[in-house]
Design a protein around this motif. Structure first.
Motif, mmCIF file in Angstrom:
data_model
loop_
_atom_site.group_PDB
_atom_site.id
_atom_site.type_symbol
_atom_site.label_atom_id
_atom_site.label_comp_id
_atom_site.label_asym_id
_atom_site.label_seq_id
_atom_site.Cartn_x
_atom_site.Cartn_y
_atom_site.Cartn_z
ATOM 1 N N LEU A 157 0.805 -1.370 0.058
ATOM 2 C CA LEU A 157 0.099 0.024 -0.098
ATOM 3 C C LEU A 157 0.781 1.396 0.200
ATOM 4 N N THR A 158 2.162 1.271 0.479
ATOM 5 C CA THR A 158 3.144 2.442 0.552
ATOM 6 C C THR A 158 4.321 2.250 -0.084
ATOM 7 N N GLN A 159 4.933 3.150 -0.603
ATOM 8 C CA GLN A 159 6.421 3.163 -1.138
ATOM 9 C C GLN A 159 7.339 2.736 -0.071
ATOM 10 N N ARG A 160 6.898 3.196 1.217
ATOM 11 C CA ARG A 160 8.006 2.645 2.360
ATOM 12 C C ARG A 160 8.057 1.279 2.565
ATOM 13 N N ASP A 161 6.630 0.518 2.520
ATOM 14 C CA ASP A 161 6.548 -0.791 2.434
ATOM 15 C C ASP A 161 6.985 -1.632 1.511
ATOM 16 N N LYS A 162 6.884 -1.022 0.309
ATOM 17 C CA LYS A 162 7.622 -1.676 -1.008
ATOM 18 C C LYS A 162 9.103 -1.769 -0.607
ATOM 19 N N GLU A 163 9.755 -0.717 -0.092
ATOM 20 C CA GLU A 163 11.222 -0.646 -0.066
ATOM 21 C C GLU A 163 11.514 -1.763 1.284
ATOM 22 N N TYR A 164 10.650 -2.082 2.128
ATOM 23 C CA TYR A 164 10.791 -3.061 3.438
ATOM 24 C C TYR A 164 10.770 -4.519 2.632
ATOM 25 N N TRP A 165 9.801 -4.652 1.854
ATOM 26 C CA TRP A 165 9.835 -6.048 1.262
ATOM 27 C C TRP A 165 11.001 -6.246 0.047
ATOM 28 N N LEU A 166 11.349 -4.976 -0.699
ATOM 29 C CA LEU A 166 12.257 -5.246 -1.422
ATOM 30 C C LEU A 166 13.712 -5.794 -0.650
ATOM 31 N N LYS A 167 13.845 -5.037 0.527
ATOM 32 C CA LYS A 167 15.078 -5.407 1.164
ATOM 33 C C LYS A 167 15.018 -6.424 2.022
ATOM 34 N N HIS A 168 14.048 -7.041 2.611
ATOM 35 C CA HIS A 168 14.086 -8.078 3.707
ATOM 36 C C HIS A 168 13.220 -9.361 3.126
ATOM 37 N N THR A 169 12.868 -9.345 1.723
ATOM 38 C CA THR A 169 12.364 -10.654 1.313
ATOM 39 C C THR A 169 13.208 -11.070 0.237
ATOM 40 N N ARG A 170 13.158 -12.403 0.100
ATOM 41 C CA ARG A 170 14.063 -13.170 -1.128
ATOM 42 C C ARG A 170 13.008 -13.200 -2.078
ATOM 43 N N HIS A 171 12.682 -11.939 -2.811
ATOM 44 C CA HIS A 171 11.533 -11.983 -3.599
ATOM 45 C C HIS A 171 12.096 -12.226 -5.108
ATOM 46 N N GLN A 172 11.141 -13.226 -5.695
ATOM 47 C CA GLN A 172 11.242 -13.042 -7.356
ATOM 48 C C GLN A 172 10.410 -12.391 -7.785
ATOM 49 N N SER A 173 9.186 -12.267 -7.333
ATOM 50 C CA SER A 173 8.066 -11.556 -7.673
ATOM 51 C C SER A 173 8.459 -9.959 -7.947
ATOM 52 N N GLN A 174 7.504 -9.313 -8.620
ATOM 53 C CA GLN A 174 7.524 -7.686 -8.626
ATOM 54 C C GLN A 174 7.060 -7.102 -7.367
ATOM 55 N N ILE A 175 7.577 -6.434 -6.700
ATOM 56 C CA ILE A 175 6.725 -5.798 -5.759
ATOM 57 C C ILE A 175 6.460 -4.293 -5.895
ATOM 58 N N ILE A 176 5.230 -4.082 -5.896
ATOM 59 C CA ILE A 176 4.698 -2.888 -6.366
ATOM 60 C C ILE A 176 3.379 -1.966 -5.560
ATOM 61 N N ALA A 177 3.667 -0.703 -5.208
ATOM 62 C CA ALA A 177 2.938 0.135 -4.405
ATOM 63 C C ALA A 177 1.656 0.652 -4.979
ATOM 64 N N ILE A 178 0.590 0.183 -4.718
ATOM 65 C CA ILE A 178 -0.543 0.751 -5.142
ATOM 66 C C ILE A 178 -1.556 1.072 -3.951
ATOM 67 N N ALA A 179 -1.865 2.474 -3.657
ATOM 68 C CA ALA A 179 -2.533 2.861 -2.554
ATOM 69 C C ALA A 179 -4.024 2.379 -2.748
ATOM 70 N N ASN A 180 -4.782 2.374 -1.537
ATOM 71 C CA ASN A 180 -6.111 2.056 -1.551
ATOM 72 C C ASN A 180 -6.922 3.296 -1.987
ATOM 73 N N PRO A 181 -8.089 3.151 -2.649
ATOM 74 C CA PRO A 181 -8.741 4.166 -3.169
ATOM 75 C C PRO A 181 -9.680 4.702 -2.429
ATOM 76 N N CYS A 182 -9.921 6.071 -2.372
ATOM 77 C CA CYS A 182 -10.692 6.784 -1.554
ATOM 78 C C CYS A 182 -12.390 6.740 -2.168
ATOM 79 N N PRO A 183 -13.037 6.169 -1.307
ATOM 80 C CA PRO A 183 -14.633 6.103 -1.880
ATOM 81 C C PRO A 183 -15.274 7.472 -2.086
#
Length: 369
Positions: A157-183
């Protein structure tokens, strides 16, 4: 909106559709948006789904995955329950020729991952909570690591979370930040002397309403003409009511309960408060911005900091009750500051509008073809 290539999408939900919580709300919004964009959408639910809380397009198929009543889950051997769910998801993937399966919560990964083995289905994991690199290994963190390793993409949901995932997981998938929509689109603010502080969310420990009530004990002695309204339902309701009564705050605090028209309460308020102990995104923050409300929030995760950046709204140290109280009192006393912050917040809410967010989801789906 740009018309995408038609895909058959299966969205798998863990807690179901009947709850009026954030994951269910945003999951319903994205399902509607993907259908409007030309895709065929099916919602498969592990939890109850017979009476969806949020509106869904009639063309969206809803399929229950559990043969057992929700109340009896704990009485069923895990291996039987889980194997049955995996079997049903895999059957759906094959019989309905699904192109993309989306785990609407990473709690679904233990079911969707084995269900996709050997199939050409694209697999998206959707994380709604913040990634804590210091968290001890738990079931939730294991599911996140599995998603990073084996899903085709993980949406956070956030760019900072994306950075955490990229740094702290053994990812092979693409990690992408998409915010929640406001209703809600940006609303016209009607200046009135309403003197109401609003807070919205589930009544449970994570949402921190007990902390807000402790802050209100001090606030009400300084600003007795103001009222606090808390909208939401949950297990902590009885405990909160007991605290309100024990501290003679029944005249200044209202526990409204759940509502299907939260906009009514946003329109009543002059200030919004987010007292959560932990928050992955905080969709209520974007809602409050849309209604021109200045916000006081605990700095309780990457979501609030990112949503409130450049709005003038106020972050206070996590769980610091005295700072929360002082920040609210300062806003209560300053009409001009409240109006200025509200105007800046409404400018930012444009980036969280559904059309913008759906375009990002469509771009992700296109990239997985």
């Amino acid at each position: 909106m740009h018309k995408a290539i038609d895909l058959k999408i299966l969205m798998v939900l863990f807690y179901g559709l009947n709850k009026g919580a954030g994951v269910e709300r945003v999951g319903s919004m994205i399902a509607n948006g993907l259908l409007d964009a030309g895709h065929e959408v099916t919602l498969a639910s592990i939890g109850p789904c017979d009476t969806p809380f949020f509106p869904l397009n009639n063309d969206i198929k809803i399929i229950p995955l559990s043969d057992f009543p929700y109340a009896k889950w704990n009485r069923i051997p895990n291996i039987i329950f889980e194997a049955n769910i995996v079997y049903k998801i895999r059957k759906l993937l094959k019989t309905q020729n699904i192109d993309t399966v989306m785990s609407v919560d990473t709690k679904c990964i233990p079911y969707t991952l084995p269900a996709t083995l050997g199939l050409t289905v694209k697999h998206i994991g959707w994380e709604h909570f913040n990634f804590d690199p210091n968290q001890a290994m738990s079931a939730s963190s294991l599911f996140r690591h599995l998603a990073a390793r084996y899903c085709d993409s993980v949406v956070v949901l956030t760019q900072r979370d994306k950075e955490y995932w990229l740094k702290h997981t053994r990812h092979q998938s693409q990690i992408i930040a998409i915010a929640n929509p406001c209703p809600f689109p940006a609303q016209e603010y009607i200046k009135e002397n309403k003197k109401i502080v609003l807070s919205v969310g589930r009544l449970d420990r994570d949402k921190g309403f007990d902390l807000l009530l402790k802050a209100w004990l001090y606030i009400v002695t300084v600003m007795p003409e103001w009222r606090l309204k808390i909208v939401g339902a949950g297990d902590q309701r009885a405990e909160l009511i007991e605290f309100i009564k024990a501290n003679q705050m029944t005249e200044s605090v209202d526990l409204v309960g759940a509502t299907d028209d939260v906009s009514y309460y946003y329109k009543q308020a002059e200030i919004f408060c987010l007292p959560s102990r932990i928050e992955g995104f905080g969709m209520v923050l974007t809602e409050a911005l849309a209604f021109g409300l200045p916000i006081v929030s605990f700095d309780c995760g990457p979501g609030p900091a990112e949503v409130l950046k450049d709005t003038g709204s106020i972050l206070v140290p996590k769980n610091d009750i005295s700072q929360l109280a002082l920040a609210l009192i300062r806003l209560m006393k300053n009409d001009e500051q409240r109006e200025m912050i509200g105007c800046k917040g409404k400018e930012k809410v444009d980036i969280y509008q559904p059309d913008t967010i759906i375009r990002e989801w469509l771009g992700l789906l296109k990239s997985l073809e």
